[in-house]
Design a protein around this motif. Structure first.
Motif: not given
Length: 397
Positions: A165-187
């Motif tokens: 929220a502090s960035r107050n951007a018009d457009v956010y481009l975000l990566q790694e919307y995930l968790a890391w579980e048991d040695g791999g990516p998880a939703p």
């Protein structure tokens, strides 16, 4: 006739060379060089050898980087190292033991230094009058691009969302919307929280990529391997194939295409270099990276709309993987005030620029800053102010 009156037997060159103690190799010239080499002080010999090795490495890099998967390993070297090595060797040439090789080495090292500067990723615009950020016109867009490092799963969720929220951007481009579980990516499922925190923003999600926009998202054309993916496609497949999220956004009557990118990393640091799997992963990753880069370049180059491409490319300025994009689009770096831009590793020396932003000629970049993630990620964020260079036309989908 000899003095004894006996005729001297002629000696042929072949017979002379065959006599014990005589050798046709190395020839006299090389024998002289070898003798001169042995006469050099040990320091001078080491300096010559180091220069020769660095020259071979420097010549191979532009030829093999982005073309041979094995070169992904040498490409992991920090780009500022490329001009630093010849500088150090030049300094060594000033030492007294190097005086006999100085005249030969200095021109070679100077040439290596000049050749290395473009691959170091330095921002010379930051040192020139008028370079760096400039005044943006009214109505300019603010963009925040950031690899979140597993979203809020390893942090305080409240602190994570406060940071966004502090960035107050018009457009956010975000990566790694995930968790890391048991040695791999998880939703993960954080969309309800995201909608509460950003009620005025539209949201688009593809695998691990999230784009937020204050302006309407009018289209989401699939790019490359993302073609054919649906909401019913298993998440793991969407994660692996969805590395470019294109959103066409209606900005005051003009549709602008934003490409949210996360190119796969080159290697698995958890595997031993002594294991065949270590190199198999690099070879497979190289193939995947090439495919994603080619698809992104084709789509963006054929797109008539204003284009902004940003994200975590896992690629340094010295690597040839970016050559296609750099030849077609503009790096946002000249609008930055950082001479030595580094986005990874945040909190450390930051010697690697892995995060990039490119635009076409229809967008002007007025400000480009690398911001602190405040301990929430190992990547610095990319914060931009951009504006259209052409008058707005009618929006179209």
């Amino acid at each position: 006739m000899s003095r004894s009156g006996v005729a001297a037997e002629p000696v042929s060159p072949v017979a002379d060379a065959a006599r014990p103690g005589r050798s046709r190799w190395p020839p006299p010239g090389l024998r002289g060089l070898r003798a001169r080499w042995r006469e050099l002080p040990r320091t001078a010999r080491l300096l010559v050898a180091a220069t020769a090795l660095w020259a071979a490495f420097s010549a191979a890099g532009p030829v093999l980087s982005g073309r041979w998967w094995v070169w992904l390993l040498p490409d992991l070297a920090p780009p500022p190292l490329l001009p630093l090595v010849p500088l150090v060797l030049l300094a060594c040439c000033l030492a007294r033991p190097a005086r006999r090789v100085r005249r030969a080495l200095v021109p070679v090292l100077a040439l290596l230094l000049v050749a290395a500067v473009p691959r170091a990723g330095l921002n010379w615009a930051a040192l020139t009058p008028g370079g760096g950020p400039d005044r943006a016109p009214a109505g300019a867009l603010t963009v925040y691009s950031w690899n979140t490092l597993y979203w809020d799963t390893t942090d305080d969720p409240d602190a994570f969302h406060r940071h966004l929220a502090s960035r107050n951007a018009d457009v956010y481009l975000l990566q790694e919307y995930l968790a890391w579980e048991d040695g791999g990516p998880a939703p993960i499922d954080r969309l309800d929280r995201l909608r509460r925190e950003f009620p005025a923003h539209h949201i688009a999600v593809l695998g691990e990529l999230v784009t937020l926009s204050r302006y309407p998202i009018v289209a989401r054309p699939p790019v490359g391997q993302a073609r054919g993916l649906t909401a019913r496609t298993p998440w793991r497949e969407r994660f692996e194939r969805g590395k470019v999220l294109r959103t066409d956004i209606d900005v005051g009557g003009t549709v602008v295409s934003f490409y949210n990118v996360h190119v796969p990393v080159q290697l698995d640091v958890l595997r031993s270099p002594l294991s065949p799997d270590f190199y198999r992963v690099i070879r497979d990753s190289d193939r995947e990276r090439r495919d994603h880069y080619a698809a992104l370049r084709r789509d963006a180059a054929a797109n008539p709309r204003p284009v902004l491409i940003s994200g975590d490319f896992n690629t340094t300025p010295a690597m040839g993987d970016l050559d296609g994009l750099r030849a077609t689009f503009r790096d946002a770096l000249p609008a930055s005030g950082s001479f030595l831009p580094g986005t990874w590793k945040a909190g450390g020396a930051g010697l690697w620029r892995l995060d990039w932003t490119f635009t076409d000629e229809q967008l002007a970049v007025h400000r480009y800053a690398f911001t602190s993630p405040e301990g929430l990620s190992d990547h610095r964020g990319q914060e931009l102010t951009v504006s259209l260079t052409r008058p707005s036309g009618p929006a179209h989908g």
